[in-house]
Design a protein around this motif. Sequence first.
Motif, mmCIF file in Angstrom:
data_model
loop_
_atom_site.group_PDB
_atom_site.id
_atom_site.type_symbol
_atom_site.label_atom_id
_atom_site.label_comp_id
_atom_site.label_asym_id
_atom_site.label_seq_id
_atom_site.Cartn_x
_atom_site.Cartn_y
_atom_site.Cartn_z
ATOM 1 N N SER A 94 43.811 34.926 -50.452
ATOM 2 C CA SER A 94 42.804 33.877 -50.251
ATOM 3 C C SER A 94 43.394 32.495 -50.043
ATOM 4 C CB SER A 94 41.853 33.827 -51.460
ATOM 5 O OG SER A 94 41.093 35.009 -51.584
ATOM 6 N N VAL A 95 44.686 32.319 -50.288
ATOM 7 C CA VAL A 95 45.248 30.966 -50.323
ATOM 8 C C VAL A 95 45.147 30.264 -48.979
ATOM 9 C CG1 VAL A 95 47.617 31.708 -49.809
ATOM 10 C CG2 VAL A 95 47.211 29.594 -51.105
ATOM 11 N N TYR A 96 45.189 30.998 -47.861
ATOM 12 C CA TYR A 96 45.165 30.328 -46.552
ATOM 13 C C TYR A 96 43.859 29.556 -46.334
ATOM 14 C CZ TYR A 96 42.352 34.286 -44.839
ATOM 15 O OH TYR A 96 41.366 35.233 -44.652
ATOM 16 N N ASN A 97 42.802 29.975 -47.018
ATOM 17 C CA ASN A 97 41.537 29.244 -46.896
ATOM 18 C C ASN A 97 41.648 27.818 -47.417
ATOM 19 O OD1 ASN A 97 39.662 31.370 -45.922
ATOM 20 N ND2 ASN A 97 40.236 32.365 -47.833
ATOM 21 N N PHE A 98 42.518 27.601 -48.396
ATOM 22 C CA PHE A 98 42.645 26.283 -49.017
ATOM 23 C C PHE A 98 43.807 25.477 -48.438
ATOM 24 C CE2 PHE A 98 40.731 29.273 -51.990
ATOM 25 C CZ PHE A 98 39.512 28.649 -52.199
ATOM 26 N N GLU A 99 44.803 26.173 -47.883
ATOM 27 C CA GLU A 99 45.886 25.458 -47.207
ATOM 28 C C GLU A 99 45.344 24.692 -46.000
ATOM 29 O OE1 GLU A 99 49.811 28.189 -47.420
ATOM 30 O OE2 GLU A 99 48.084 29.101 -46.428
ATOM 31 N N VAL B 202 33.359 41.646 -41.225
ATOM 32 C CA VAL B 202 32.215 41.123 -41.975
ATOM 33 C C VAL B 202 32.639 40.685 -43.366
ATOM 34 C CG1 VAL B 202 29.894 41.621 -42.819
ATOM 35 C CG2 VAL B 202 30.657 42.611 -40.655
ATOM 36 N N TYR B 203 33.462 41.497 -44.040
ATOM 37 C CA TYR B 203 33.889 41.205 -45.414
ATOM 38 C C TYR B 203 34.653 39.877 -45.481
ATOM 39 C CZ TYR B 203 36.526 41.772 -49.785
ATOM 40 O OH TYR B 203 37.101 41.567 -51.019
ATOM 41 N N TYR B 204 35.702 39.755 -44.667
ATOM 42 C CA TYR B 204 36.489 38.521 -44.692
ATOM 43 C C TYR B 204 35.741 37.369 -44.032
ATOM 44 C CZ TYR B 204 40.508 41.199 -46.295
ATOM 45 O OH TYR B 204 41.346 41.976 -47.038
ATOM 46 N N GLY B 205 34.948 37.683 -43.010
ATOM 47 C CA GLY B 205 34.196 36.638 -42.331
ATOM 48 C C GLY B 205 33.208 35.949 -43.244
ATOM 49 N N LEU B 206 32.511 36.712 -44.079
ATOM 50 C CA LEU B 206 31.555 36.114 -45.007
ATOM 51 C C LEU B 206 32.261 35.235 -46.040
ATOM 52 C CD1 LEU B 206 29.021 39.030 -45.653
ATOM 53 C CD2 LEU B 206 28.619 36.913 -44.380
ATOM 54 N N PHE C 17 26.537 44.054 -50.199
ATOM 55 C CA PHE C 17 26.432 45.356 -49.547
ATOM 56 C C PHE C 17 27.631 45.663 -48.651
ATOM 57 C CE2 PHE C 17 21.860 44.845 -50.601
ATOM 58 C CZ PHE C 17 21.700 46.043 -51.277
ATOM 59 N N ILE C 18 28.239 44.641 -48.021
ATOM 60 C CA ILE C 18 29.423 44.938 -47.215
ATOM 61 C C ILE C 18 30.597 45.306 -48.116
ATOM 62 C CG2 ILE C 18 30.368 42.597 -47.059
ATOM 63 C CD1 ILE C 18 30.329 45.349 -44.349
ATOM 64 N N VAL D 180 40.520 38.553 -36.722
ATOM 65 C CA VAL D 180 39.524 37.814 -35.939
ATOM 66 C C VAL D 180 38.618 36.979 -36.848
ATOM 67 C CG1 VAL D 180 37.502 38.080 -34.427
ATOM 68 C CG2 VAL D 180 39.541 39.467 -34.039
ATOM 69 N N ALA D 181 38.397 37.441 -38.082
ATOM 70 C CA ALA D 181 37.447 36.786 -38.997
ATOM 71 C C ALA D 181 37.676 35.282 -39.162
ATOM 72 C CB ALA D 181 37.479 37.488 -40.358
ATOM 73 N N PRO D 182 38.935 34.794 -39.291
ATOM 74 C CA PRO D 182 39.106 33.341 -39.458
ATOM 75 C C PRO D 182 38.633 32.513 -38.262
ATOM 76 C CG PRO D 182 41.065 34.511 -40.199
ATOM 77 C CD PRO D 182 40.206 35.518 -39.501
ATOM 78 N N GLN D 183 38.476 33.167 -37.100
ATOM 79 C CA GLN D 183 38.025 32.434 -35.921
ATOM 80 C C GLN D 183 36.505 32.309 -35.862
ATOM 81 O OE1 GLN D 183 40.271 31.023 -33.931
ATOM 82 N NE2 GLN D 183 41.935 31.917 -35.123
ATOM 83 N N THR D 184 35.793 33.102 -36.648
ATOM 84 C CA THR D 184 34.325 33.135 -36.526
ATOM 85 C C THR D 184 33.636 31.820 -36.890
ATOM 86 O OG1 THR D 184 34.174 34.141 -38.754
ATOM 87 C CG2 THR D 184 34.183 35.623 -36.848
ATOM 88 N N PRO D 185 34.194 30.954 -37.777
ATOM 89 C CA PRO D 185 33.513 29.673 -37.995
ATOM 90 C C PRO D 185 33.369 28.837 -36.730
ATOM 91 C CG PRO D 185 35.060 30.088 -39.780
ATOM 92 C CD PRO D 185 35.294 31.138 -38.748
ATOM 93 N N LEU D 186 34.241 29.079 -35.731
ATOM 94 C CA LEU D 186 34.148 28.329 -34.478
ATOM 95 C C LEU D 186 32.867 28.665 -33.725
ATOM 96 C CD1 LEU D 186 37.845 28.628 -33.204
ATOM 97 C CD2 LEU D 186 36.807 26.773 -34.509
ATOM 98 N N LEU D 187 32.293 29.858 -33.975
ATOM 99 C CA LEU D 187 31.046 30.236 -33.308
ATOM 100 C C LEU D 187 29.892 29.325 -33.700
ATOM 101 C CD1 LEU D 187 31.221 34.143 -33.697
ATOM 102 C CD2 LEU D 187 31.750 32.799 -31.658
ATOM 103 N N ALA D 188 29.988 28.744 -34.896
ATOM 104 C CA ALA D 188 28.910 27.875 -35.382
ATOM 105 C C ALA D 188 28.761 26.620 -34.530
ATOM 106 C CB ALA D 188 29.163 27.489 -36.836
ATOM 107 N N ARG D 189 29.745 26.315 -33.689
ATOM 108 C CA ARG D 189 29.631 25.174 -32.784
ATOM 109 C C ARG D 189 28.512 25.392 -31.767
ATOM 110 N NH1 ARG D 189 35.786 23.619 -30.909
ATOM 111 N NH2 ARG D 189 36.586 22.897 -32.929
ATOM 112 N N TYR D 190 28.320 26.666 -31.387
ATOM 113 C CA TYR D 190 27.331 26.982 -30.366
ATOM 114 C C TYR D 190 25.948 27.233 -30.976
ATOM 115 C CZ TYR D 190 31.745 27.682 -27.972
ATOM 116 O OH TYR D 190 33.011 27.495 -27.470
#
Length: 541
Positions: free
Chosen positions: A45-50, A356-360, A436-437, A474-484
């Motif tokens: 999980s550390v990369y989320n905070f780095e 889904v697990y890591y993306g959430l 559930f995931i 791919v999951a770490p890239q999914t926050p970029l989708l929120a731009r659209y």
Amino acid sequence: MDAEKSKTEVTVDDILRLLGPFGRFNILNYVLILFPVLLSGIYSSVYNFEALDLTYRCATECDDPAANYTVPHDENGVPAKCLRYAPANISLTNDTCSPHMFDNTTEIECDSYIYFEDHSIVKEFNLGCQDWKRTLVGTVHNAGFFISIPLVGLISDRYGRRMALVFAIVSSGIFGVIRAFSINYEMFIVLEFLEPALGGGVYTACFVLALELVGPKGRVFVSLLFNTMFILGGVTVTLLSWWLQSWRYLLLVIYTPAIFLLFYLFMLTESFRWLFSKGRYEEGLNVLKKCEKINNVVIPKDHYDQVEKHAIMQRDTRKFEAKEINRSTFKQVLMSGMIWRRLMTCSFLWTSSTLVYYGLSINAMELSGNTYLNYIVVIIIEAPANICKLIFLDRFGRKRVIATAFVLTGVILVNYGFLPGGGNWSTVFYLGGKFFITLAYNSLYIFAAEVFPTNYRTTLLAICSTIGRIGSAVAPQTPLLARYYESLPTLVFGVMAAMSGFLVLTLPETNNQKLPDSLKEAQDLDRRERDDKIDNSTNKS
């Protein structure tokens, strides 16, 4: 005669039952093994905070942060982070901080920034408005597992479970500590890859060693312990990051202890099962005798002789089978449509689960409210999901539980996309999706192992797990989708989960079924299920 012999024949599992699953020897080894598992949960999980995003604004000719006329604002009055007003083409005085000095009809991209926080690499390496570089950190980290999964398996089988564990955890410690002294983004990102590439197999190495040191009755409990420690690791790194507010200090604090685990080479007990498989029977028996002494249990001496004979016979049998299998495995896999269907299905389910697990977990940090509390809550919700897995899988069957969990994940997350953000219901739906995931993902480990025949099981599971890492990369890239569209990430997660739920139904039920040892037995699973469906439809009619 053979039946009488089989009744009196003593196996390793018989000795382990006599030794007990929770004696002092077992508890000592569990404590030693669970500490690297805790560290593994921290490192995952550390990369989320780095690479946590910071509060910053454009650096303009005006140094006054309260000067709102230097940058555009959205409808809520929030200033833009990446755009500014162009300087007006006038030069009357030396005053550079007046409204008439900025052209509010022309917006341009920022070329420098003023940071109001400094606890992530965003300020250190000046990554303002370069979100792709932030999200690349998580992708590169998870990509390292493509190397670590087969590497740790190779070391574990050739040099021992203990050596694999020590190699992985010490490698993590060394590259993690070096990463704390990165002088630029390029150095940081290379080390971000090398750490999991060489040390990412810590959890797997620990899990294999723990299962091989305990009898059948202790395996479920060990699995629950591992899941709990992994969750505690995620909570620990979140609290440390919140407290330290420095990514460099955080890395030094969490990775330094791993280097000292080199002493595990002298403290940790090697797997007697691995020693038996390598023909080192005396060393393997010494492990069992050590356990007997520490647990204060008496084992009949003839039991050890029978176990040694049994181990020799098993090893000879495996050698013979390996020669036969190596001649025909590749051809049989290519020729079996059933194997290909199960392989592709399980690989898709694994990819969907990790996405889904890591993306959430990652997108939880983008939600409104306290970033650290959001992440802790999303991790803690995994604990009841793991308990439900242990209760539901044997009671209701693998297929029904996993399919239901996937479908409910899909329904919840798709509906979440249409809820107003920041409300209580949106929080409940988000946590429900993670619950559930987690249930589906953790249950998939068991289910996938049971649908493949023994001769192919390890290889095919490794393929599924490796392909499945595409989802976590791919999951770490999914926050970029929120731009659209703000809820686009959860909509994508919901659709993937729902598709997986229906795909699970194409696999056979394995609950209370004998593990298939051959290709034919695996095919019989499908045949029995089809026959049961025909019988049920006939009875209803």
